[in-house]
Design a protein around this motif. Structure first.
Motif, PDB file in Angstrom:
ATOM      1  N   ALA A  68       0.810  -1.221   0.000  1.00  0.00           N
ATOM      2  CA  ALA A  68       0.000   0.000   0.000  1.00  0.00           C
ATOM      3  C   ALA A  68       0.842   1.269   0.000  1.00  0.00           C
ATOM      4  O   ALA A  68       0.637   2.154  -0.843  1.00  0.00           O
ATOM      5  N   ASP A  69       1.763   1.377   0.944  1.00  0.00           N
ATOM      6  CA  ASP A  69       2.529   2.619   1.056  1.00  0.00           C
ATOM      7  C   ASP A  69       3.350   2.896  -0.201  1.00  0.00           C
ATOM      8  O   ASP A  69       3.433   4.033  -0.668  1.00  0.00           O
ATOM      9  N   GLU A  70       3.891   1.855  -0.794  1.00  0.00           N
ATOM     10  CA  GLU A  70       4.723   2.032  -1.983  1.00  0.00           C
ATOM     11  C   GLU A  70       3.874   2.260  -3.239  1.00  0.00           C
ATOM     12  O   GLU A  70       4.243   3.049  -4.113  1.00  0.00           O
ATOM     13  N   SER A 114      -8.920  -6.374   6.446  1.00  0.00           N
ATOM     14  CA  SER A 114      -9.022  -5.271   7.415  1.00  0.00           C
ATOM     15  C   SER A 114      -7.721  -4.484   7.508  1.00  0.00           C
ATOM     16  O   SER A 114      -7.736  -3.256   7.620  1.00  0.00           O
ATOM     17  N   LEU A 115      -6.598  -5.186   7.459  1.00  0.00           N
ATOM     18  CA  LEU A 115      -5.305  -4.497   7.493  1.00  0.00           C
ATOM     19  C   LEU A 115      -5.130  -3.607   6.260  1.00  0.00           C
ATOM     20  O   LEU A 115      -4.625  -2.481   6.363  1.00  0.00           O
ATOM     21  N   ASN A 116      -5.566  -4.080   5.102  1.00  0.00           N
ATOM     22  CA  ASN A 116      -5.475  -3.283   3.881  1.00  0.00           C
ATOM     23  C   ASN A 116      -6.380  -2.052   3.936  1.00  0.00           C
ATOM     24  O   ASN A 116      -5.983  -0.964   3.519  1.00  0.00           O
ATOM     25  N   ALA A 119      -4.783   0.481   6.269  1.00  0.00           N
ATOM     26  CA  ALA A 119      -3.621   1.103   5.616  1.00  0.00           C
ATOM     27  C   ALA A 119      -4.057   2.135   4.581  1.00  0.00           C
ATOM     28  O   ALA A 119      -3.502   3.236   4.515  1.00  0.00           O
ATOM     29  N   ALA A 120      -5.064   1.812   3.788  1.00  0.00           N
ATOM     30  CA  ALA A 120      -5.548   2.740   2.755  1.00  0.00           C
ATOM     31  C   ALA A 120      -6.080   4.030   3.377  1.00  0.00           C
ATOM     32  O   ALA A 120      -5.751   5.138   2.915  1.00  0.00           O
ATOM     33  N   ALA A 124      -4.421   7.790   2.967  1.00  0.00           N
ATOM     34  CA  ALA A 124      -5.207   8.916   2.439  1.00  0.00           C
ATOM     35  C   ALA A 124      -5.134  10.105   3.396  1.00  0.00           C
ATOM     36  O   ALA A 124      -4.947  11.256   2.971  1.00  0.00           O
ATOM     37  N   GLU A 125      -5.266   9.828   4.679  1.00  0.00           N
ATOM     38  CA  GLU A 125      -5.180  10.906   5.668  1.00  0.00           C
ATOM     39  C   GLU A 125      -3.765  11.491   5.728  1.00  0.00           C
ATOM     40  O   GLU A 125      -3.593  12.709   5.730  1.00  0.00           O
TER      41      GLU A 125
END
Length: 167
Positions: A68-70, A114-116, A119-120, A124-125
């Motif tokens: 996600a972060d990448e 749920s972890l994804n 993370a999303a 976004a925040e």
């Protein structure tokens, strides 16, 4: 708006990121994975990522869209490369469907969906992105179609335990 002539279609597999500056339809299929869509309404450009996991413990030199972060960093890089700022985009989030809900109680640490989702939302925040819409959670899979010429995102959600009569 009618579909323009000469539209290209890109199908994203898990871990892929795509960004286009011409009329394009981006498509993917999500289960526990999550997709970000980015659309710049004035320039009619944008992209989508399809990530599988929130993050990895070890960072290699190259960014990897499976995380996600990448994946978000890759999308942000495309936005900047096109002379735009990430905050100018309408951002939408999709996916995070539990694919094995019967295992949730026995393996709570393995709840990738749920972890994804978490993370999303945190990404976004963190990047101060304008979330225009989201359709995440529940069970099952989602088919996503994203039309860059008008910013429309079409979602077909197939929860677990229901028949898909259109397949």
């Amino acid at each position: 708006m009618k579909k323009p002539t000469g539209v290209s279609e890109v199908v994203l597999a898990p871990g892929q990121v795509s960004f286009a500056a011409r009329p394009t339809r981006l498509r993917t299929l999500l289960g526990s994975c999550v997709a970000f869509t980015f659309w710049h309404p004035q320039r009619r450009i944008g992209g989508m990522c399809h990530f599988m996991l929130p993050a990895r413990s070890r960072r290699d030199l190259a960014l990897d869209g499976r995380y996600a972060d990448e994946a978000v960093e890759l999308l942000l890089g495309h936005a900047r490369a096109h002379g735009t700022t990430p905050q100018d985009y309408q951002v939408k989030l999709f996916g995070g469907g539990e694919m094995f809900p019967e295992q949730r109680r026995s393996l709570p640490a393995q709840d990738v969906a749920s972890l994804n989702i978490r993370a999303a939302l945190e990404l976004a925040e963190h990047h101060r992105l304008h979330l225009a819409a989201q359709d995440m959670g529940s069970t099952g899979y989602r088919t996503i179609l994203f039309d860059l010429w008008n910013g429309n995102v079409w979602v077909r959600h197939q929860p677990m335990g229901t028949l898909d009569r259109h397949a």
